[in-house]
Design an enzyme around this catalytic site. Structure first.
Site, PDB file in Angstrom:
ATOM      1  N   PRO A  40      44.210  37.641  29.687  1.00  0.00           N
ATOM      2  CA  PRO A  40      44.811  38.885  29.177  1.00  0.00           C
ATOM      3  C   PRO A  40      43.740  39.889  28.790  1.00  0.00           C
ATOM      4  CG  PRO A  40      45.992  37.012  28.335  1.00  0.00           C
ATOM      5  CD  PRO A  40      44.818  36.444  29.089  1.00  0.00           C
ATOM      6  N   CYS A  41      43.884  41.085  29.326  1.00  0.00           N
ATOM      7  CA  CYS A  41      42.792  42.051  29.216  1.00  0.00           C
ATOM      8  C   CYS A  41      43.012  43.110  28.143  1.00  0.00           C
ATOM      9  CB  CYS A  41      42.591  42.748  30.555  1.00  0.00           C
ATOM     10  SG  CYS A  41      44.027  43.718  31.092  1.00  0.00           S
TER      11      CYS A  41
END
Length: 404
Positions: free
Chosen positions: A80-81
């Site tokens: 998850p960025c």
């Protein structure tokens, strides 16, 4: 028939990363790990032969990894960025728990020892640091090298590989075998005669030999014309494909999925009608500006210029984000994009069906109602979070040519 390399996709989402490897014809998608039920359903529907673990990778033990995926050749991952995103005011915050999930990708690599690992993330990852001030990219590189991988990283632009969208991503490749080229050479450019130097001036010497990247309109113009509040989860095509990009994405598909328009109010449709290409909510006449929520008809003082901007049809689209249902207005119709239009811009083929609902209530509302368990990645979220399959395919083909 040549043996196909086996692929495990961690933080798999809807499966765009895996799909690109599959479309290359040289890889078999054997598994995925994805915490969100709706995204996992999308992955399983479109990759029926893959084993999908619907849980957080934090809850997947080393033993469980070995039991389910002991023979994988390629490990994919896009942790998850959001914690690294330039859209986040706390971008790179070392206390953001999402910034530690990249360590789980490294753990999977250590346990499974695949021949190749490929990690994708937002470009801002290059600037991200841990709480002790150490570069995250340096940690990833060092840890992979300690596991016997030769590591390179580079920021790739999706339009360079025929994706009609301005989308930059950092890609980290680790290979047990030393590679001559860790990243694919550009095949497309947005440059054309009479448009100055274009976005890729200086990137390659033989720019004239590159294919022209499709425009936004070339990506979606054959889709059924629907107004706000129209559309359906399953539809028939209304006309034949008009260009090569459309032919490619319509291949093996006799029906259309997820082409549902947002249920806009009459006032919002009128607001969109007042916009020219390139304009957003902040450019409309005062009488059409958004109203305050529960403000008894008073105009909102907060105008978000990045929301609801009408796109130019003859250019690549801006980056399709997880919330793209509120980011962009169709170049000709007075509504936001449908999930399918977003999928086309991301380069998903039409047979790829997204499960779950098109949209969901906001997290704040669900929290207020005590329904945090109902938080899921809706169709728009799944599409916006994905790796564009054509970008992934280019990566896969480049690796295969050197690994086979």
């Amino acid at each position: 028939m040549s043996v196909k390399f086996k692929v495990l996709d961690t933080f798999a989402g809807a499966g765009g990363f895996s799909l690109g490897f599959q479309l290359s014809g040289h890889y078999e998608i054997v598994g995925a790990i994805e915490i969100d039920e709706w995204a996992a359903s999308t992955f399983k529907y479109n990759h029926p032969d893959a084993k999908v673990l619907v849980k957080s990778i934090l809850d997947v033990s080393d033993e469980e990894l070995r039991e389910n995926f002991s023979d994988v050749d390629v490990l994919l991952g896009g942790p998850p960025c959001q914690g690294f995103s330039i859209c986040n005011k706390n971008a790179g915050d070392p206390k953001d728990p999402r910034n530690s999930l990249f360590k789980e990708f490294l753990r999977a690599a250590k346990v499974l020892t695949p021949s190749v690992v490929v990690m994708e993330n937002v470009p801002n990852l290059i600037k991200a640091k841990t709480e002790s001030g150490e570069s995250v990219v340096s940690i990833i590189t060092r840890e992979l090298e300690s596991l016997g991988y030769n590591v390179e990283y580079k920021i790739l632009e999706a339009t360079s590989y025929g994706v009609p969208q301005i989308r930059k991503r950092i890609v980290i490749v680790g290979s047990k075998k030393v590679l001559a080229d860790y990243f694919p050479q550009p095949t497309h450019s947005v440059y054309s005669e009479g448009q100055g130097c274009g976005l890729f001036a200086g990137l390659v010497e033989d720019r004239e030999e590159l294919l022209r990247c499709p425009t936004l309109w070339e990506a979606i113009s054959d889709l059924p014309h629907i107004e706000a509040c129209e559309g359906a989860e399953i539809m028939d095509y209304a006309e034949a494909p008009m260009n090569e990009y459309q032919k490619i994405l319509r291949s093996d598909s006799d029906r259309l999925y997820n082409h549902t328009a947002m249920n806009h109010s009459k006032r919002m449709v009128e607001r969109f009608a007042a916009m020219k290409c390139g304009e957003s909510t902040e450019d409309v006449p005062d009488e059409l500006r958004p109203l305050k929520r529960n403000g008894n008809g008073k105009k909102s003082e907060k105008i978000y210029g990045q929301n609801n901007r009408r796109m130019y049809p003859d250019r690549p689209c801006h980056t399709i984000a997880a919330s793209f249902y509120a980011n962009f207005v169709h170049p000709y119709i007075n509504r936001n994009f449908t999930p399918r239009e977003g999928a086309r811009i991301q380069s998903f083929p039409d047979w790829y069906r997204f499960m779950g609902k098109p949209t969901t209530p906001s997290r704040s509302l669900l929290k207020k109602e005590g329904r945090l368990g109902d938080i899921h990645l809706c169709q728009y979220n799944q599409i916006g979070n994905a790796v564009p399959p054509l970008l992934s395919k280019a990566i896969a083909m480049n690796l295969y040519r050197q690994l086979c």
